[in-house]
Structure formats: C-alpha cells, structure tokens
Design an enzyme around this catalytic site. Structure first.
Site, PDB file in Angstrom:
ATOM      1  N   HIS A  72      13.916 101.804  31.812  1.00  0.00           N
ATOM      2  CA  HIS A  72      15.380 101.817  31.811  1.00  0.00           C
ATOM      3  C   HIS A  72      15.939 101.398  30.453  1.00  0.00           C
ATOM      4  O   HIS A  72      16.900 101.956  29.970  1.00  0.00           O
ATOM      5  CB  HIS A  72      15.869 100.870  32.907  1.00  0.00           C
ATOM      6  CG  HIS A  72      17.348 100.838  33.072  1.00  0.00           C
ATOM      7  ND1 HIS A  72      18.003 101.669  33.940  1.00  0.00           N
ATOM      8  CD2 HIS A  72      18.292 100.084  32.469  1.00  0.00           C
ATOM      9  CE1 HIS A  72      19.296 101.424  33.867  1.00  0.00           C
ATOM     10  NE2 HIS A  72      19.503 100.474  32.987  1.00  0.00           N
ATOM     11  N   HIS A 120      23.453 105.091  38.512  1.00  0.00           N
ATOM     12  CA  HIS A 120      23.306 103.863  39.280  1.00  0.00           C
ATOM     13  C   HIS A 120      22.642 104.218  40.604  1.00  0.00           C
ATOM     14  O   HIS A 120      23.106 103.858  41.679  1.00  0.00           O
ATOM     15  CB  HIS A 120      24.672 103.200  39.482  1.00  0.00           C
ATOM     16  CG  HIS A 120      24.636 101.727  39.240  1.00  0.00           C
ATOM     17  ND1 HIS A 120      24.211 101.170  38.071  1.00  0.00           N
ATOM     18  CD2 HIS A 120      24.931 100.684  40.031  1.00  0.00           C
ATOM     19  CE1 HIS A 120      24.255  99.863  38.151  1.00  0.00           C
ATOM     20  NE2 HIS A 120      24.688  99.541  39.327  1.00  0.00           N
ATOM     21  N   GLN A 272      23.368  94.139  41.905  1.00  0.00           N
ATOM     22  CA  GLN A 272      24.353  93.148  41.508  1.00  0.00           C
ATOM     23  C   GLN A 272      25.574  93.207  42.421  1.00  0.00           C
ATOM     24  O   GLN A 272      25.795  94.174  43.126  1.00  0.00           O
ATOM     25  CB  GLN A 272      24.823  93.393  40.072  1.00  0.00           C
ATOM     26  CG  GLN A 272      23.726  93.628  39.069  1.00  0.00           C
ATOM     27  CD  GLN A 272      23.359  95.084  38.939  1.00  0.00           C
ATOM     28  OE1 GLN A 272      23.529  95.863  39.862  1.00  0.00           O
ATOM     29  NE2 GLN A 272      22.830  95.441  37.784  1.00  0.00           N
TER      30      GLN A 272
END
Lengths: 793, 293
Positions: A72, A120, A272
């Site tokens: 990533h 995402h 998150q």
C-alpha cells in the site's frame, strides 16, 4: 495481533525482537504474529541489516518498516509498471504531479487545482459505513495538505449484484445489499457533514465484486498558487501533530490492505473511525494557518499513521527528527509505543513549523477547538565517514524516538524508504476471451430496450445521488442530475465553478467498464480513458488531467499481474497520445476473497478533470426542444464484447470496443468547436446500452419524444448491433434546427468527423426507432421512464 | 442611512454553508462577517472577540452544527441559549432580524424562537412548539424545490416579493419535515395563519400544494418556511444562497439552450440572478430603511 505480544508492551517501553539468530521458519512466524505482512525475503533483509548494526530491532522499528514496505505504501509490485506507462506524461499544466499526496495543476494565472483519488476497498468490505466515511476523510486530507480548499468529492463504487442469492454467499462474506446500503450511507453522512459536495461517481454491479467490493473516492480542491504547501520538513523546525486523538482504530490498515481478504472480523480494528465534526474545523484551522504562512510543510496521516508521515516528510526534506512519543494525545490508555506510532486514527496531520511561528500556530488551532501538540523537532544528524584520512561528516536523515526518555527507535529514513521493488512474474493476455457467440436478433425490440434500461448498470441512480449533498458550497453549476424537476436524467460530467470572480469551470467525471477489462484488459483500460474524455467533452470541457485508481487482484498471481500490466499499458497508450497526464492515484492489489477464490475484474477507475473556459457555455444531457435534429457523432462497429446487451443474453466474451486516440482527439475538438458556435442544444456520450439507451436518457431528461431512424448508422450492421453496440468515441447531439444544423454538418464534414443524422425530437412523448422502413421500437416515454426508474426506486 | 448593514453569520463546528451565505450578503453591499460562537462568548483572544449587539442582523447558516448528533440543531440551540441567550433576547427586542437557513431553521425551532407563538396564551414562552423531524423518505434529500410565497407583508425577509410568487431553490436535508403535535396542530396552524407567519409552502409547477417530491420531506401543511409573529425571524429549509445566480439553478441550461430570442438568452445566460437573491435583498432593504425611521 496475538494477545501475548500486546501484554508485554504494557509494562515495558522498549521491547526488542530477536531476529538476528532467527531461522527462516522463525522469521516467518515473527512476521505473521506481529502482523507485519513482510515475506521471508524481506525479513531476511532485516536480519542482515540489524546484524550489521550489531543490535536487535525494537518492536516499534519492525512495525515501522512493515508500514513503509507494505504494498500500500511503497508500490513494490506496481512501481516498475507505473513508471513504464503511467508516469511522466508531460503537459504544460503540470505543477506538481505524482510526487505527493495529490496532483497540482494550473487552473489560471493565480490559481491551481488539486486532486487525489484512492481506494478504500478492504475497510469497506469489512465495515461498509465506516470504511466509506473514512475513505472520504483520507482523500480530503490529501487535498488539504497541499494547502487547497476541497470543493468536490467523487465516489465510484462497485458491488456484487443486489439480488445475489443468500444461499450462494459464503458465511464470512457480507451481502452486496448490506455493503451497498452501508457505503452509500457512510458517504452521505460523512460527505454531507463536512460540507463538500459529492457531485460525481458511479455505481457498478458485477458478480466479480461479491467477495470484495470496490470503493474508490476522489477529491478536488482549489487554491492560490502561492498557498502551495509541500509535504516536507526542513532542519530546525518543530513538528506539530494536529487534529484527532490517537487510538487503536486503524492499526495495521495498510498491512491488512496488502493481503487477500479473509473476511474475518478480527480485521475490524484495521478500519478507522471517522469523525466529520473534528474534520470540519480541522480543515478550517489548517487552511487559516496556511493562509497566514505559519506552515512550512505538512502531511496528512494516511496509511501507516505517524510513522509514515514523519518518515516521508523528513526524507523528502533531507532532515532527521527527534520525536517524543509520550506527548501524543491518546483516545484511551494503555496503547503501546508501536501502536501509537502506526495507528491510523483519522483526522490528523503533521505540520512542520518554524520555531518562531509555533505559538501563533497553536493559537489558531485553539480557536477552532482542535488539539495541536508539538511532538518533536527536525534536526540534522551526522555520520562519520571513515574512508578518508580527514574526518568527514555527512548529514543523514535519521529518526529517533523517545518514549518517556527511553530511546525506542533509531533508523535512517533512507533505509525505511528503500523498500523492495519486484518485477512480478506475469501472464499477459493479449488475446481476448472473445469467442464471438452470435446473438439472435430480438423479435420484440420494445421489450429488449426496456430490459436494458432497467439493467442495474444502466437504471437511474437518482435515489443514490439525492442522498449526497451535491450543491453545498453553491458552486455546482452543472449538476449530476439534469432536466426539469421530476424528469431528471444522468449527466455525463459535473461542472464546478470554483472561484467567485471567474466563470472558468472544472468538469469532473469518473468511469471505467470492468466488463471490457475482464475480456481484454488493454482495450478495456483504453476504453476507460475514452469514456472519461467523452464525458468531459459532452459538457463542453477540454480534458486536462487524469487520476487513476487501479483495483486488482493478488499481484503474486501471474494472471492478475498480467491484467495489471495490460491495463496500465492501455491507459498509458491513450493518455499519452492525447497528451493528458496522470497526476495522482493509487494501486489497490489483493482485491480477492479467500472464500470465493476469485479476483475482482480488473478495475482501473479513471477520474478525469476538464477545463471549461466559461461555465455559461456548458451543455447538458437533457433534450431541450421538440423539432430539433438529432445526430450521432462517431462510428458504430460490431463491438459487443462486455456490452450490457450481451449481458441480457448471458453471453460472455466477444470483441470489446477499440479506440483510436487520433479519431477521439479530432472528434472532441470538433464537438467543442460546434458547442462554441452555439449550435448544440444537448449532448450525451454513448456508453452502456449503446445508441438506443443514450437517446432514451436524453429524451427522459427533456421529457420530449423523438422519431429515430438508424439507416445511416453503419449500414453493414444488423439493427440490434447498431442500437446496442458500445463502440467508443461516440456522442449523440441535439442540434438547433434550421441553419444551425447546416453549419454543424459542414463543420463536422470539414473536420473529417463521422456523423449520422438519426432523426428528430418530437412534441409527442413517444420514442419511435426505425431502421430504414423496418419499425423496431415504438413506446411511450412514460414506459421508458418506468423501466429506467424502477430498479432502485 | 445605514448603507452597509453589518451581518453576523454564526458558525460553530459543523456549520458548512457559511461561506456562500457570506458571499450572498457581500455581493449586495452588506458588511458580512463569519463569526464563531466562541467569539461571541469571549472564549478567544481579545482581538477576536465580538459583541452581538454590534450587528444589524444574525444569520444561522446551513450545515450540521455539532454533527447534528442527538437531533438536528439541538446542540447549537442549547449552546446559544446557554451562552448568549440574553444577548439574543435583546437583539430580538430591538427588532433586529434573524435568519435561519436549513440547519439554522432547525436551531431556531429548537431554541423556541420559531414559531414563537408563546406570548398569545398558555404561557408557552421558550417551549418548543414545533419540530423539524425526519423526512418521510427517511433519507437525506438533495433536490430542487418550488416554494410559494404566502406572506402578506409581515415577514421582513420577503417584503417586496409578490404574494403567490413561486420561487425555486434547492433543499438538502434529512430532517426537514415541519411538524406540530397532533393535539395542538389545528390551533397552532390557525394562529400561524392569523399572525401572518407562514412564509413559504412547497408547491408543484402549477402552484398546487403537492406531495413528494414537490414536498420533499412530508412537511405539515407543505410548510417550507415560517416567521415569528413580529416577522423579524425567518426560518426556511430550502437554501436561498444556493439560488443566488441563475447558473446555480438546476435548469438554467435548458432555458439558455432553448430557441428563445437572443435578448432573452442574454438574460438567462447564467450571470442573471436566481430567486434566492430576493430574500437577501429584501432584508437588506429593510435594514437600510429601518435606520432611516
């Protein structure tokens, strides 16, 4: 994370991990148990490195390296391919491209626009609401940290079919309907709250996304050129952490995104938690501080949290840093040092500030009730060079971390960023899966057309679009839904007027056709660029810059890597021929689910930005008046591979549309010229569902009928191919009647652009389609609307 | 004569339409300022402090103040009432106008300032007499609406706008359904009518009080905006600041590209004004003439 490790950290600040004497098996076990996602080769490199240093690494160091070396963060599988095809397209508008979190391009003499585009996917597949929301948070930070005011959000989404059978669904995979609802609600709740319009995007359905949905998110910003802030720190500056508190949410987000999805709930901690009401004032505070020239450099906390932000800022500025970890404000007690260092808790930035400005900077944040804490400073470190007689010292960029005065970390940024680059083995598919299976010509065209209009990838997305505030900031001049109230249709691109005292506009669109890419990755990717350019041109804009979000399966599998290579080659081929640069983007690998053992279709999503010289000249999709002639621009070929028409008959394979950049470029230029002559009343690009669907969408938006004859459209083709082929580089235009039509025809003929007159708009709310004398379609506009609106309610 | 009325545009964390609201006033020559609630309370450095009484009008803009957690507008309402309640009361007593757009309307209702029927009977001062509750569609709705001007001249924000005139401006909210408890509904509605407090109602293009999507949230009596009995406080769900210019309208290009005469085309070319401007203009006219009195 195995709990046995966690407990040990609580009592001790410094925790060494013995790797110097570990054998291969033990190294692999350490990587797994600490959640590092590093392979054996990489672990061995660490072993050699620390052996040479004559010490063991601390847990914080290992975690930090794992973040920096994750797929990533460092693009280890993709870098060489990206460099070959995607990077380096030169264009005069480029100001700062590829190098930082967002691309920066010239808007006008004094202003620049900024945009970034990211995936995402993994978080959204586990926790769709939070995943989608924090996706927005992250991309908005990328734009803010360049010093720009965010002005638009873009959300392309990809799910499995909403009617997917529950009995087919593996236990650990979440149902597409659940994911779809959660993601849309997450975008709506977060995007609307922070006051940035979500004004473009797409929703695409395909069985390939059942195991792993794809959630891409883009953000566009505007700024004065003078406000440009870089993501770097210089010697002698103070590092200030601003924004939210640090917690256990988002631990190992990047390393989790760098393996295949197992769908297990234990990864929930990797997602998150977003907080739009911290973000909103944080955004104001940062822009205010930046406007006051208090900020020397800044970086948002993305993947890898504090560890990546400090490392990358110092490395870019060629300085070192000393960090005092105990100063970081925490959400909860008991976080161990490594958790604080790699947590991806949202709404945080790292700001480098000159010592004289610290007090004033802190005051700005206090006014906005946003936490700001100086956590360290940048400083030079020197390494003794022993190979000459004289003592020489060369500066090194080294990061040292103290926790309650105990040194727990000391590494050079050079080593941290020296992640491995792989040339992965690949199987390149040059031949497409295009056994052409003949389709029988339909007997009932009315029915076929209605079925197409209600297909999930064509049907109205109004119910989604309306949940996003696409008008906040009052600068959305061409909206995602176009037409009179209650009769709106989809627009091709949205146009934002970013400045109060200028009529210059930014056109925004995103697109990709994964079905094309699955059959032929090269031409599928090339088609994505073609479609984005078509969309931008349809509103009257000139394509100016692209961002690419490349979503693929596991790159360690040669066929996936081959698809990636071919897609990049296709993107680069068209974009470089057009001279339009890629300025930002990301690569998301490992989009496969272990349960279904399959990869998503190759999904190179493209976000395109175009410039409109004067927004008052923009053109929309909705047909304006009865009695105007309709034309199709471009050539129709028997390119039905991956088309929605083929999907109706469950035909897989076939030839996917090709594109010729020279033809595309010439057509775009001529179409814009015609728009400047004010002869174009409405315009729509031809994509999913082909010519027939494009015409219907235009008519629905105008609530006006039409009589169409397709005799002139490539006479060699069968009627259904003419109507439903998805050939590239085509538009349908409504031309003002009378002498304007003559001027339009003449212009196109002199420019050598293929056009066909396909009929005219009618007062009567009916759609009639003929091929020469053969009647194919004859239905009322209401029936068409019903079919188009019915799918998503 | 006060040619540059001072407008206080109130913001806290989560308000997000303050900038376009600020622009709407400044374009018309007002001296608008975006003021954080903390600046009114005094919880900032000396030079940043502001006093509400120095302003001629107060605007609570759209957004999601404090996230709209609990209930839309509830937190900001409580904070205003708690911290500057007296200043607000003095401000109102002075006849200074207050405008609440979208979230601002929700705040004014939560504060009990709208509909503000209390003084007539029942001793209900300060009590919440109405609510803006969850849309019937149960989701956020961002769409253009048509609202008919119903006021007979009481409201200072719409004086000069002809009664019966239909204005177009977009709404964007999840909680905009105007609601009065069933027991009081008939009585309150009657009083709203009698006091000339109804300002805008949702209609279809023919001016009928139609249902969804024309009434985007299921509002009682199609109410889109009301004022207090004195006509100095207006709350409305649709966003006038998003309809200041024609190019912000959802259909401007339809008119611009239709085969009308060249002169008409110039008028609708995009830099012409939209319906939202009328509201800002009306209140500024009121303020400018008011000081003259």
């Amino acid at each position: 994370m195995k709990s046995s490790f966690g407990k040990a950290f609580l009592t001790k600040k410094r925790f060494e991990v013995g790797i110097r004497d570990a054998n291969d098996e033990e190294l692999t076990r350490i990587s797994e148990s600490m959640g590092l996602s590093l392979n054996l080769e990489e672990m061995c490199r660490l072993k050699r490195y620390f052996a040479a240093k004559n010490r063991e690494p601390t847990d914080v160091e290992l975690q930090s390296i794992a973040q920096a070396w994750s797929e990533h963060c460092c693009y280890k599988s993709s870098k060489n391919v990206l460099q070959k095809f995607i990077f380096g397209i030169e264009a005069p508008q480029n100001m700062l491209v590829i190098k930082e979190d967002a691309g920066v391009l010239e808007f006008d003499k004094d202003h620049a626009y900024v945009f970034a585009f990211e995936s995402h996917n993994h978080p959204s597949a586990i926790e769709p609401y939070g995943g989608a929301a924090t996706g927005i948070g992250g991309i908005v930070r990328d734009v803010i940290c360049m010093g720009a005011q965010p002005i638009a959000l873009i959300d392309p989404l990809f799910f499995g079919p909403l009617d997917y059978g529950y009995d087919q669904l593996p236990a650990e995979v979440k149902h597409p309907r659940f994911l779809f609802n959660g993601v849309v609600a997450g975008i709506s709740d977060y995007g609307n709250r922070i006051g940035i319009p979500t004004c473009a995007g797409m929703v695409y359905f395909d069985e390939g996304y059942v195991g792993n949905c794809v959630v891409n998110v883009g953000c566009v910003g505007i700024m004065k050129k003078a406000d440009l802030s870089r993501s770097m720190a210089k010697h002698g500056e103070v590092l200030v952490l601003v924004g939210g508190k640090t917690g256990r949410d988002g631990i190992h987000g990047v390393t989790f995104a760098s393996v295949e999805l197992t769908g297990e709930e234990e990864f929930r901690s990797a997602v998150q938690l977003g907080d739009p009401i911290t973000k909103e004032p944080l955004m104001h505070a940062i822009l205010e501080a930046n406007g006051k020239r208090l900020i020397s450099g800044m970086k948002d906390f993305g993947g890898g949290g504090l560890s990546c932000a400090v490392n990358e800022m110092c490395h870019a500025g060629g300085c070192g840093a000393e960090i005092h970890l105990e100063r970081v404000k925490l959400k909860e007690e008991g976080l161990s040092a490594w958790e604080i260092w790699v947590s991806e808790s949202q709404e945080r930035f790292l700001i480098a500030v000159e010592p004289d400005n610290v007090y004033e900077l802190l005051a700005v944040f206090e006014k906005w009730d946003v936490d700001a804490v100086a956590i360290g400073q940048t400083k030079p470190f020197f390494r003794e060079e022993s190979f000459t007689k004289e003592k020489k010292y060369s500066p090194v960029s080294q990061i040292t971390i103290f926790y309650d005065n105990e040194k727990i970390f000391e590494l050079e940024t050079d080593f941290l960023v020296s992640c491995p680059v792989y040339v992965r083995p690949m199987e390149v598919r040059r031949e497409e899966k295009e056994k052409f299976v003949a389709i029988e010509e339909p007997v009932d065209y009315n029915e076929t057309l209605k079925r197409l209009l209600s297909a999930p990838n064509i049907a109205s997305r109004e119910s989604v679009i309306r949940q996003y505030d696409h008008e906040v900031r009052a600068s959305t001049v061409i909206k995602p839904l176009q037409g009179p109230i209650g009769k709106e249709t989809h627009g091709d691109a949205t146009v934002i007027k970013p400045l109060e005292d200028s009529y210059k506009g930014l056109a925004i669109t995103s697109d990709v056709n994964p079905s094309f890419c699955r059959i032929n990755p090269f031409w599928g990717a090339a088609s994505a660029i073609d479609e984005v350019c078509r969309n931008l041109t349809a509103v009257g804009a000139t394509p100016h810059a692209f961002a690419d979000c490349l979503n693929f399966g596991n790159p360690e599998k040669p066929d996936r890597m081959g698809d990636f290579y071919e897609c990049c080659r296709g993107l680069g081929y068209v974009a470089s021929s057009l001279g339009v640069p890629f300025v930002s983007g990301n690569v998301s690998f490992y989009n496969e689910s272990a349960a279904l053992k399959e990869s998503i279709p190759p999904t190179p999503t493209i976000l395109g930005i175009g410039l409109c010289e004067d927004v008052r000249e923009c053109v929309t999709v909705d047909v304006k008046e009865a009695g105007n002639p309709l034309y199709m621009i471009g050539e129709t070929k028997a390119e039905l591979g991956g088309s929605e028409y083929c999907k109706l008959w469950h035909v897989e394979g076939g030839i996917v549309p090709r594109t010729d950049p020279a033809v595309l470029s010439r057509s775009m230029q001529s179409l814009r010229e015609a728009m400047k002559m004010s002869v174009i009343a409405s315009c729509h690009d031809v994509s999913e569902g082909g010519l027939a669907v494009a015409v219907c969408e235009m008519l629905l938006g105008g609530d006006i009928g039409a009589s169409i004859n397709i005799a002139d459209v490539n006479p060699e083709l069968r009627s259904d191919y003419k109507l439903f082929s998805e050939s590239n580089s085509r538009w349908v235009v409504e031309v003002c009647r009378g002498e304007a039509a003559g001027r339009f025809e003449e212009l196109m003929n002199t420019r050598g652009v293929c056009i066909s007159n396909i009929g005219e708009t009618l007062e009567e709310k009916r759609i009639g389609i003929q091929d020469k004398n053969k009647e194919l379609v004859n239905i009322s506009l209401e029936e068409v609307r019903e079919a188009w609106l019915g799918t998503f309610g | 004569m006060n040619l540059k009325p001072k407008i206080c545009i109130l913001r806290i964390e989560g308000t997000n339409c303050e900038y376009e609201t600020f622009l709407s006033f400044t374009r018309l020559g007002a001296s608008a300022e975006i003021v954080h609630l903390k600046q009114l309370i005094g919880a900032v450095k000396e030079r940043e402090r502001r006093n509400l009484k120095d302003y001629d009008a107060l605007v609570i803009p759209g957004g999601f103040s404090s996230g709209d957690y609990i209930r839309a507008g509830a937190i900001l309402a409580a904070r205003i009432n708690g911290a500057v309640g007296e200043e607000i009361a003095a401000f109102m007593k002075n006849g200074k106008p207050i405008l609440g757009i979208c979230n601002g309307f929700q705040v004014l209702v939560e504060m009990g300032l709208l509909p503000g029927l209390g003084f007539c009977a029942h001793d209900e001062i300060g009590l919440q007499q109405a609510a803006l509750t969850t849309n019937d569609s149960a989701r956020f709705e961002c769409r253009p609406t048509l609202i008919k001007h119903e006021n007979n001249g009481n409201c200072v924000f719409t004086r000069g706008i002809e009664k019966g005139c239909i204005l177009k401006m977009p709404c964007a909210h999840a909680e905009g359904k105007f609601f009065i408890d069933e027991k009081k509904r008939e009585e309150y509605l009657q009083r709203l009518e009698e006091n000339d407090q109804i300002v805008f109602r949702y209609v279809d293009p023919e001016g009928n009080y139609a249902s969804y999507p024309w009434n985007p949230n299921g509002s009682l009596y199609n109410i889109a905006g009301i004022c207090n009995p004195e006509g100095t406080i207006l709350g409305l769900m649709p966003h006038p600041e998003r309809a200041f210019y024609v190019f912000m309208d959802s259909e401007w290009s339809r008119r611009a590209k239709s085969g009308i005469t060249e002169r008409e085309r110039e008028k609708t070319k995009g830099d012409a004004y939209g319906d939202g401007k009328k509201i800002f203009e009306a209140v500024l006219n009121y303020l400018r003439s008011r000081v003259d009195e």
